[in-house]
Design a protein around this motif. Structure first.
Motif, PDB file in Angstrom:
ATOM      1  N   MET A  70       0.826  -1.208   0.000  1.00  9.01           N
ATOM      2  CA  MET A  70       0.000   0.000   0.000  1.00  9.01           C
ATOM      3  C   MET A  70       0.860   1.258   0.000  1.00  9.01           C
ATOM      4  SD  MET A  70      -3.165  -0.727  -0.233  1.00  9.01           S
ATOM      5  CE  MET A  70      -3.908   0.823   0.237  1.00  9.01           C
ATOM      6  N   GLU A  71       1.946   1.229   0.758  1.00  9.06           N
ATOM      7  CA  GLU A  71       2.847   2.383   0.771  1.00  9.06           C
ATOM      8  C   GLU A  71       3.450   2.603  -0.603  1.00  9.06           C
ATOM      9  OE1 GLU A  71       5.607   1.379   3.829  1.00  9.06           O
ATOM     10  OE2 GLU A  71       4.288   2.063   5.449  1.00  9.06           O
ATOM     11  N   GLN A  73       2.130   1.685  -3.463  1.00  8.05           N
ATOM     12  CA  GLN A  73       1.054   2.119  -4.351  1.00  8.05           C
ATOM     13  C   GLN A  73       0.778   3.615  -4.177  1.00  8.05           C
ATOM     14  OE1 GLN A  73      -2.510  -0.153  -3.898  1.00  8.05           O
ATOM     15  NE2 GLN A  73      -3.669   1.091  -5.344  1.00  8.05           N
ATOM     16  N   GLU A  74       0.719   4.087  -2.936  1.00  7.01           N
ATOM     17  CA  GLU A  74       0.486   5.511  -2.690  1.00  7.01           C
ATOM     18  C   GLU A  74       1.626   6.361  -3.221  1.00  7.01           C
ATOM     19  OE1 GLU A  74      -0.171   5.903   1.469  1.00  7.01           O
ATOM     20  OE2 GLU A  74      -2.164   4.990   1.402  1.00  7.01           O
ATOM     21  N   LEU A  75       2.852   5.883  -3.064  1.00  8.54           N
ATOM     22  CA  LEU A  75       4.014   6.612  -3.562  1.00  8.54           C
ATOM     23  C   LEU A  75       3.956   6.730  -5.083  1.00  8.54           C
ATOM     24  CD1 LEU A  75       6.800   7.860  -2.757  1.00  8.54           C
ATOM     25  CD2 LEU A  75       7.772   5.636  -3.318  1.00  8.54           C
ATOM     26  N   GLU A  77       1.259   6.562  -6.967  1.00  8.64           N
ATOM     27  CA  GLU A  77       0.137   7.432  -7.342  1.00  8.64           C
ATOM     28  C   GLU A  77       0.531   8.894  -7.233  1.00  8.64           C
ATOM     29  OE1 GLU A  77      -3.077   6.248  -4.830  1.00  8.64           O
ATOM     30  OE2 GLU A  77      -3.584   4.501  -6.071  1.00  8.64           O
ATOM     31  N   GLU A  78       1.312   9.241  -6.188  1.00  7.96           N
ATOM     32  CA  GLU A  78       1.782  10.620  -6.030  1.00  7.96           C
ATOM     33  C   GLU A  78       2.732  11.012  -7.151  1.00  7.96           C
ATOM     34  OE1 GLU A  78       3.501  10.866  -2.166  1.00  7.96           O
ATOM     35  OE2 GLU A  78       1.560  10.701  -1.133  1.00  7.96           O
ATOM     36  N   LYS A  83      -2.812   3.683 -13.658  1.00 11.19           N
ATOM     37  CA  LYS A  83      -3.392   2.627 -12.819  1.00 11.19           C
ATOM     38  C   LYS A  83      -2.850   1.251 -13.195  1.00 11.19           C
ATOM     39  CE  LYS A  83      -6.680   4.597 -10.272  1.00 11.19           C
ATOM     40  NZ  LYS A  83      -6.764   4.494  -8.847  1.00 11.19           N
ATOM     41  N   ILE A  86       0.731   0.820 -12.054  1.00 11.30           N
ATOM     42  CA  ILE A  86       0.797   0.678 -10.592  1.00 11.30           C
ATOM     43  C   ILE A  86       0.397  -0.732 -10.189  1.00 11.30           C
ATOM     44  CG2 ILE A  86      -0.244   1.416  -8.420  1.00 11.30           C
ATOM     45  CD1 ILE A  86      -0.459   4.232  -9.619  1.00 11.30           C
TER      46      ILE A  86
END
Length: 117
Positions: A70-71, A73-75, A77-78, A83, A86
């Motif tokens: 999750m970390e 994935q968030e990185l 996305e930023e 999609k 990712i």
């Protein structure tokens, strides 16, 4: 009066004469020392020390792997990745972490909704 307990007669006492036992009275017991053999002591000590549940440990490992995914994935996305890109990189990263941690995805077959069959 029954067994030497209570009033001779209830007349004039303001009570019905019914005798109840004293629930607050604590009987004195002799403290008996019960010596245990060495085998019994060892058995009792082993029952106190329990082994951890393997399912819970497995779940904790899976949670750590998912947290790292999750970390990541968030990185990503930023940073503006698409999609599909990712999802692909995160799934590869998840597989790599699962192999590294020794976490099997599942020993039970699952249907298309992820429920065990």
């Amino acid at each position: 009066m029954y067994n030497g307990i209570g009033l001779e007669t209830a007349r004039g006492s303001g009570t019905n004469g019914y005798v109840t036992r004293n629930l607050s009275f604590i009987k004195k017991h002799r403290d008996r020392v019960d010596y245990k053999s060495e085998e019994e002591v060892k058995k009792l000590e082993q029952s106190l020390v329990k082994q951890p549940n393997l399912d819970i440990l497995q779940h904790e490992r899976k949670r750590k792997v998912e947290l790292k995914c999750m970390e990541m994935q968030e990185l990503m996305e930023e940073q503006g990745y698409s999609k599909e890109e990712i999802e692909g990189k995160v799934s590869v990263f998840r597989k790599m972490l699962m192999e590294k941690e020794g976490v099997s995805d599942s020993a039970v077959e699952k249907d298309e909704f992820g429920r065990p069959m």
